[in-house]
Design an enzyme around this catalytic site. Structure first.
Site, PDB file in Angstrom:
ATOM      1  N   TYR A 152     -59.812  -6.383  48.536  1.00  0.00           N
ATOM      2  CA  TYR A 152     -60.260  -7.775  48.663  1.00  0.00           C
ATOM      3  C   TYR A 152     -59.894  -8.343  47.878  1.00  0.00           C
ATOM      4  O   TYR A 152     -60.190  -9.857  47.610  1.00  0.00           O
ATOM      5  CB  TYR A 152     -62.200  -7.832  49.031  1.00  0.00           C
ATOM      6  CG  TYR A 152     -62.829  -7.103  50.067  1.00  0.00           C
ATOM      7  CD1 TYR A 152     -62.141  -6.944  51.275  1.00  0.00           C
ATOM      8  CD2 TYR A 152     -64.030  -7.108  50.219  1.00  0.00           C
ATOM      9  CE1 TYR A 152     -63.425  -5.868  51.779  1.00  0.00           C
ATOM     10  CE2 TYR A 152     -64.986  -6.481  51.424  1.00  0.00           C
ATOM     11  CZ  TYR A 152     -64.260  -6.139  52.068  1.00  0.00           C
ATOM     12  OH  TYR A 152     -64.948  -5.621  52.685  1.00  0.00           O
ATOM     13  N   HIS A 200     -63.003   3.474  52.160  1.00  0.00           N
ATOM     14  CA  HIS A 200     -63.282   1.996  53.384  1.00  0.00           C
ATOM     15  C   HIS A 200     -62.544   2.458  55.348  1.00  0.00           C
ATOM     16  O   HIS A 200     -62.947   1.449  56.038  1.00  0.00           O
ATOM     17  CB  HIS A 200     -62.089   1.531  52.676  1.00  0.00           C
ATOM     18  CG  HIS A 200     -61.800  -0.264  52.464  1.00  0.00           C
ATOM     19  ND1 HIS A 200     -62.155  -1.434  52.021  1.00  0.00           N
ATOM     20  CD2 HIS A 200     -62.438  -0.940  54.204  1.00  0.00           C
ATOM     21  CE1 HIS A 200     -61.853  -2.379  52.810  1.00  0.00           C
ATOM     22  NE2 HIS A 200     -62.688  -2.320  53.886  1.00  0.00           N
TER      23      HIS A 200
HETATM   24  N1  LIG Z   1     -65.726  -1.345  55.416  1.00  0.00           N
HETATM   25  C1  LIG Z   1     -65.291  -3.183  56.230  1.00  0.00           C
HETATM   26  O1  LIG Z   1     -64.144  -2.111  57.314  1.00  0.00           O
HETATM   27  C2  LIG Z   1     -65.657  -3.850  56.532  1.00  0.00           C
HETATM   28  C3  LIG Z   1     -64.618  -4.853  57.524  1.00  0.00           C
HETATM   29  C4  LIG Z   1     -65.291  -6.396  57.754  1.00  0.00           C
HETATM   30  C5  LIG Z   1     -66.417  -6.545  56.977  1.00  0.00           C
HETATM   31  N2  LIG Z   1     -67.000  -5.550  55.799  1.00  0.00           N
HETATM   32  C6  LIG Z   1     -67.668  -6.032  55.102  1.00  0.00           C
HETATM   33  O2  LIG Z   1     -68.885  -6.796  55.447  1.00  0.00           O
HETATM   34  C7  LIG Z   1     -68.839  -7.988  55.159  1.00  0.00           C
HETATM   35  C8  LIG Z   1     -69.269  -8.909  56.255  1.00  0.00           C
HETATM   36  O3  LIG Z   1     -68.433  -9.266  57.206  1.00  0.00           O
HETATM   37  P1  LIG Z   1     -67.573 -10.592  57.906  1.00  0.00           P
HETATM   38  O4  LIG Z   1     -67.351 -10.795  56.473  1.00  0.00           O
HETATM   39  O5  LIG Z   1     -66.752  -9.826  58.206  1.00  0.00           O
HETATM   40  O6  LIG Z   1     -68.384 -11.133  58.289  1.00  0.00           O
HETATM   41  P2  LIG Z   1     -70.426 -11.761  58.916  1.00  0.00           P
HETATM   42  O7  LIG Z   1     -71.167 -11.946  57.906  1.00  0.00           O
HETATM   43  O8  LIG Z   1     -70.428 -10.654  60.498  1.00  0.00           O
HETATM   44  O9  LIG Z   1     -70.020 -13.366  59.473  1.00  0.00           O
HETATM   45  C9  LIG Z   1     -69.756 -14.035  58.957  1.00  0.00           C
HETATM   46  C10 LIG Z   1     -68.879 -15.372  59.041  1.00  0.00           C
HETATM   47  O10 LIG Z   1     -70.225 -16.248  59.552  1.00  0.00           O
HETATM   48  C11 LIG Z   1     -70.161 -16.852  59.125  1.00  0.00           C
HETATM   49  N3  LIG Z   1     -71.821 -17.584  58.687  1.00  0.00           N
HETATM   50  C12 LIG Z   1     -72.707 -15.840  58.108  1.00  0.00           C
HETATM   51  N4  LIG Z   1     -73.884 -16.932  57.980  1.00  0.00           N
HETATM   52  C13 LIG Z   1     -73.962 -17.659  59.124  1.00  0.00           C
HETATM   53  C14 LIG Z   1     -75.155 -18.629  59.381  1.00  0.00           C
HETATM   54  N5  LIG Z   1     -76.395 -18.157  58.651  1.00  0.00           N
HETATM   55  N6  LIG Z   1     -75.151 -19.379  60.358  1.00  0.00           N
HETATM   56  C15 LIG Z   1     -74.143 -19.399  60.401  1.00  0.00           C
HETATM   57  N7  LIG Z   1     -72.690 -18.771  60.183  1.00  0.00           N
HETATM   58  C16 LIG Z   1     -72.501 -18.034  59.234  1.00  0.00           C
HETATM   59  C17 LIG Z   1     -69.845 -17.666  58.086  1.00  0.00           C
HETATM   60  O11 LIG Z   1     -69.478 -18.675  57.898  1.00  0.00           O
HETATM   61  P3  LIG Z   1     -69.875 -18.975  56.498  1.00  0.00           P
HETATM   62  O12 LIG Z   1     -68.925 -18.471  54.389  1.00  0.00           O
HETATM   63  O13 LIG Z   1     -68.555 -20.362  56.141  1.00  0.00           O
HETATM   64  O14 LIG Z   1     -70.981 -19.036  56.516  1.00  0.00           O
HETATM   65  C18 LIG Z   1     -69.298 -16.302  58.414  1.00  0.00           C
HETATM   66  O15 LIG Z   1     -67.829 -17.135  58.783  1.00  0.00           O
HETATM   67  C19 LIG Z   1     -68.262  -8.703  54.579  1.00  0.00           C
HETATM   68  O16 LIG Z   1     -67.931  -9.632  53.613  1.00  0.00           O
HETATM   69  C20 LIG Z   1     -67.027  -6.793  53.320  1.00  0.00           C
HETATM   70  O17 LIG Z   1     -67.951  -7.408  52.105  1.00  0.00           O
HETATM   71  C21 LIG Z   1     -66.942  -4.204  55.673  1.00  0.00           C
END
Ligand SMILES: NC(=O)c1ccc[n+]([C@@H]2O[C@H](COP(=O)([O-])OP(=O)(O)OC[C@H]3O[C@@H](n4cnc5c(N)ncnc54)[C@H](OP(=O)(O)O)[C@@H]3O)[C@@H](O)[C@H]2O)c1
Length: 281
Positions: free
Chosen positions: A49, A107
């Site tokens: 990241y 990862h």
């Molecule tokens: N291990 C892996 O391969 C892997 C893969 C993907 C993700 N991850 C981890 O998982 C975390 C979360 O996954 P992600 O970032 O893919 O997506 P997510 O948490 O599923 O969704 C994030 C999105 O949702 C929006 N959001 C968040 N809370 C909200 C709410 N209450 N109402 C409306 N919209 C909302 C955010 O926008 P705003 O920021 O504008 O609120 C952003 O666009 C990552 O940050 C990372 O740490 C790990």
């Protein structure tokens, strides 16, 4: 913040903060300030990241006591050897200015599309993580994006099995067989993209359910995950949503609504299959 107990007895918060795509130290500081005030303790990052230094700056600016923090980091694919994994972790610790990580995860499993010896690569990376734990650099170790066959192969050479498996998991996408396997093996599932990257929040059915509970679609997703005994790490850069996403411990879903959510068709998310990766695996 409520916690789950890992197999080893280590408590882990049921909800954390994802940091993928967050880069700016000042902004991260604001987000963490709000998050720690709201009771979050778990921060999920990854060397991939590119934000470990920014996270470190934020944690120091806020003077977060080490025992109030559960810092989780990940080994990128270029470091999946025994020595390389140890070096990568120590590099991350240096950037974070920490003596130890609470959790360190592989990862991605090696993709069979790119590596005929994928089992060996995963086993060597895992041996590196086991050594890091034995040497006190990490409290617990785990994996991400591993499917049942990856875990079964790892079992052949592992001294201990992962305590965590972080996988894509949200309404519209939840690998039931993997969830059941991990429960049986006492491996805690963490939901990455617990809001399906935000894509699923427009789903009509999800919105209808949310209205009935006087909750938001995001809160319904996170509650559904909690009720599956999964740990979620939603990412948001919106300060109000940090608090909103935290408020999921004061209601429960009915059996009927759980079934409807269980059966939602795929409606967004990351959608990467670890066995099909050809670019970075
Ligand atoms: N291990 C892996 O391969 C892997 C893969 C993907 C993700 N991850 C981890 O998982 C975390 C979360 O996954 P992600 O970032 O893919 O997506 P997510 O948490 O599923 O969704 C994030 C999105 O949702 C929006 N959001 C968040 N809370 C909200 C709410 N209450 N109402 C409306 N919209 C909302 C955010 O926008 P705003 O920021 O504008 O609120 C952003 O666009 C990552 O940050 C990372 O740490 C790990």
């Amino acid at each position: 913040m409520e916690t789950y107990n890992l197999r080893s007895g280590i408590p882990i918060p049921k909800l954390g903060i994802g940091t993928w795509q967050m880069k700016d130290a000042e902004r991260i500081t604001e987000i963490f300030r709000q998050a720690f005030e709201a009771g979050y303790q778990l921060i999920d990052t990854a060397s991939a990241y590119g934000n470990e230094i920014a996270i470190s700056k934020a944690l120091r600016a806020l003077a977060i006591p080490r025992d109030k923090l559960f810092l989780q980091d990940k080994l990128w694919n270029s470091g999946r050897g025994y020595q390389e994994a140890q070096e990568a972790c120590k590099k991350s610790l240096k950037k974070l200015k920490l003596d130890f990580l609470d959790a360190y995860l592989i990862h991605w499993p090696a993709s069979p599309k790119l590596h005929t010896n994928w089992e060996e690569i995963n086993a060597e990376a895992w041996r590196g993580l086991e050594k890091l734990k034995a040497d006190g650099y990490v409290r617990t170790i785990g994996v991400c994006n591993f499917k049942v066959h990856h875990l079964e192969k790892l079992k052949k050479s592992a001294k201990e099995m992962p305590e965590l498996n972080q996988i894509e998991f949200h309404p519209g996408f939840w690998p039931k067989e993997l969830l059941d396997y991990c429960k049986k093996e006492n491996i805690r599932i963490e939901a990455s993209s617990p809001l399906g990257n935000g894509d699923i929040l427009q789903d009509t059915v999800l919105n209808e359910i949310a209205k009935r509970y006087n909750k938001t679609p995001a809160q319904i997703c996170l509650r559904w995950e909690l009720e599956k005994e999964v740990l979620a790490i939603p990412k948001t850069e919106n300060l109000d949503r940090i608090t909103q996403n935290r408020n999921i411990f004061d209601f429960s879903l009915t059996k009927e609504d759980t079934i409807v959510l269980n059966e939602l068709p795929y409606c967004g998310g990351l959608g990467i299959d670890a066995d099909e990766v050809t670019e970075f695996g």
